[in-house]
Design a protein around this motif. Structure first.
Motif, PDB file in Angstrom:
ATOM      1  N   ASN A 261       0.859  -1.176   0.000  1.00 20.72           N
ATOM      2  CA  ASN A 261       0.000   0.000   0.000  1.00 20.72           C
ATOM      3  C   ASN A 261       0.896   1.226   0.000  1.00 20.72           C
ATOM      4  O   ASN A 261       1.885   1.274   0.743  1.00 20.72           O
ATOM      5  CB  ASN A 261      -0.886   0.023   1.249  1.00 20.72           C
ATOM      6  CG  ASN A 261      -1.920  -1.070   1.202  1.00 20.72           C
ATOM      7  OD1 ASN A 261      -2.784  -1.079   0.343  1.00 20.72           O
ATOM      8  ND2 ASN A 261      -1.828  -2.017   2.123  1.00 20.72           N
TER       9      ASN A 261
ATOM     10  N   MET B 134       0.860   5.805  -0.966  1.00 19.74           N
ATOM     11  CA  MET B 134       0.051   7.002  -1.168  1.00 19.74           C
ATOM     12  C   MET B 134       0.504   7.642  -2.475  1.00 19.74           C
ATOM     13  O   MET B 134       1.705   7.841  -2.677  1.00 19.74           O
ATOM     14  CB  MET B 134       0.225   7.991  -0.008  1.00 19.74           C
ATOM     15  CG  MET B 134      -0.183   7.432   1.344  1.00 19.74           C
ATOM     16  SD  MET B 134      -1.885   6.890   1.452  1.00 19.74           S
ATOM     17  CE  MET B 134      -2.723   8.453   1.543  1.00 19.74           C
ATOM     18  N   LYS B 135      -0.447   7.936  -3.345  1.00 23.34           N
ATOM     19  CA  LYS B 135      -0.150   8.605  -4.606  1.00 23.34           C
ATOM     20  C   LYS B 135      -0.595  10.055  -4.483  1.00 23.34           C
ATOM     21  O   LYS B 135      -1.666  10.340  -3.962  1.00 23.34           O
ATOM     22  CB  LYS B 135      -0.904   7.941  -5.757  1.00 23.34           C
ATOM     23  CG  LYS B 135      -0.678   8.600  -7.096  1.00 23.34           C
ATOM     24  CD  LYS B 135      -1.533   7.935  -8.170  1.00 23.34           C
ATOM     25  CE  LYS B 135      -1.329   8.571  -9.509  1.00 23.34           C
ATOM     26  NZ  LYS B 135      -1.989   9.847  -9.678  1.00 23.34           N
TER      27      LYS B 135
ATOM     28  N   ARG C  81      -4.798   6.757  -1.355  1.00 24.77           N
ATOM     29  CA  ARG C  81      -4.260   5.425  -1.066  1.00 24.77           C
ATOM     30  C   ARG C  81      -4.382   4.543  -2.313  1.00 24.77           C
ATOM     31  O   ARG C  81      -5.437   4.487  -2.937  1.00 24.77           O
ATOM     32  CB  ARG C  81      -5.001   4.786   0.095  1.00 24.77           C
ATOM     33  CG  ARG C  81      -4.399   3.432   0.507  1.00 24.77           C
ATOM     34  CD  ARG C  81      -5.081   2.843   1.704  1.00 24.77           C
ATOM     35  NE  ARG C  81      -4.944   3.658   2.896  1.00 24.77           N
ATOM     36  CZ  ARG C  81      -3.876   3.672   3.687  1.00 24.77           C
ATOM     37  NH1 ARG C  81      -2.854   2.918   3.414  1.00 24.77           N
ATOM     38  NH2 ARG C  81      -3.838   4.434   4.759  1.00 24.77           N
ATOM     39  N   ARG C  82      -3.296   3.872  -2.651  1.00 24.83           N
ATOM     40  CA  ARG C  82      -3.262   2.950  -3.783  1.00 24.83           C
ATOM     41  C   ARG C  82      -2.476   1.708  -3.383  1.00 24.83           C
ATOM     42  O   ARG C  82      -1.718   1.712  -2.420  1.00 24.83           O
ATOM     43  CB  ARG C  82      -2.567   3.579  -5.005  1.00 24.83           C
ATOM     44  CG  ARG C  82      -3.312   4.721  -5.640  1.00 24.83           C
ATOM     45  CD  ARG C  82      -4.460   4.193  -6.494  1.00 24.83           C
ATOM     46  NE  ARG C  82      -5.139   5.276  -7.162  1.00 24.83           N
ATOM     47  CZ  ARG C  82      -6.344   5.720  -6.832  1.00 24.83           C
ATOM     48  NH1 ARG C  82      -6.986   5.199  -5.824  1.00 24.83           N
ATOM     49  NH2 ARG C  82      -6.911   6.690  -7.491  1.00 24.83           N
TER      50      ARG C  82
ATOM     51  N   SER D 118      -7.248   0.783  -3.671  1.00 19.45           N
ATOM     52  CA  SER D 118      -6.881   0.048  -2.455  1.00 19.45           C
ATOM     53  C   SER D 118      -8.053  -0.658  -1.775  1.00 19.45           C
ATOM     54  O   SER D 118      -7.843  -1.427  -0.848  1.00 19.45           O
ATOM     55  CB  SER D 118      -6.214   0.991  -1.456  1.00 19.45           C
ATOM     56  OG  SER D 118      -7.129   1.974  -1.035  1.00 19.45           O
TER      57      SER D 118
ATOM     58  N   SER E  61       5.982   6.448   0.118  1.00 16.75           N
ATOM     59  CA  SER E  61       6.037   5.132   0.733  1.00 16.75           C
ATOM     60  C   SER E  61       7.204   5.079   1.701  1.00 16.75           C
ATOM     61  O   SER E  61       8.278   5.615   1.421  1.00 16.75           O
ATOM     62  CB  SER E  61       6.223   4.047  -0.335  1.00 16.75           C
ATOM     63  OG  SER E  61       6.460   2.786   0.270  1.00 16.75           O
TER      64      SER E  61
END
Length: 186
Positions: free
Chosen positions: A55, A57-58, A67-68, A82, A123
């Protein structure tokens, strides 16, 4: 993921948090084989090996963190929703031009894709992601060494948020030992 000398390839290139200096990499932090939706997606695309999954964060076009799930395979990078694990973006490994990251101990990295747009992610496993990408591109381009993935270290770099717009991100050390991040639209 270690270099020929037994050291991580970024040692000495950037400031590291003490906790991440000698981290052992796991690669799959979300247990891809246990998720039938992801397994089906990857097999449909023809990917054979998951090199990294976690997981992240973009940073989206509006500078908001979303969140991705980031999955790096032997042939592509995937960004998934996600919650439902729907495919948001697939980037073939050979389309990646470079990876940019600061020299400080922040969590951001930008992946440049000249044929599309770039993406900025955050990340805590930034060094592992970069190491996996460098190795994956190297494996795909063994016959063309000039196509190795560039890794650029700078406390300020640009990335394209779409076809017409560029954003610059600046990183600065602050007194409490942290890092201040500033975004500037161009």
């Amino acid at each position: 993921m270690l270099g020929e000398d037994g050291m991580e390839p970024f040692m000495g290139m950037k400031v590291r948090r003490h906790s991440s200096m000698y981290r052992v990499y796991s690669a799959d932090y979300i247990d891809v084989p246990a998720n039938p939706t992801i397994v089906k997606l990857l097999s449909k695309q023809g990917d054979k090996q998951v090199l990294f999954a976690d997981n992240i964060m973009k940073v989206n076009r509006k500078c908001k963190l979303v969140r991705r799930v980031l999955i790096v395979t032997d042939v592509a990078i995937y960004m998934l929703d996600s919650v439902f694990f729907r495919l948001k973006h697939r980037i073939p490994m050979q389309n990646i031009d470079k990876v940019s990251l600061s020299e400080l101990s922040d969590n951001f990295l930008a992946v440049s894709v000249p044929s599309e747009y770039d993406f900025l992610i955050a990340s805590t496993r930034k060094s592992e992601i970069v190491t996996v990408l460098v190795e994956a591109v190297k494996q795909l381009t063994t016959t063309l060494p000039e196509n190795e993935l560039q890794v650029k270290f700078s406390n300020s770099f640009e990335y394209r948020i779409d076809a017409e717009h560029t954003r610059e991100v600046h990183f600065e050390s602050v007194e409490d030992g942290g890092t201040k991040t500033k975004f500037v639209d161009k």
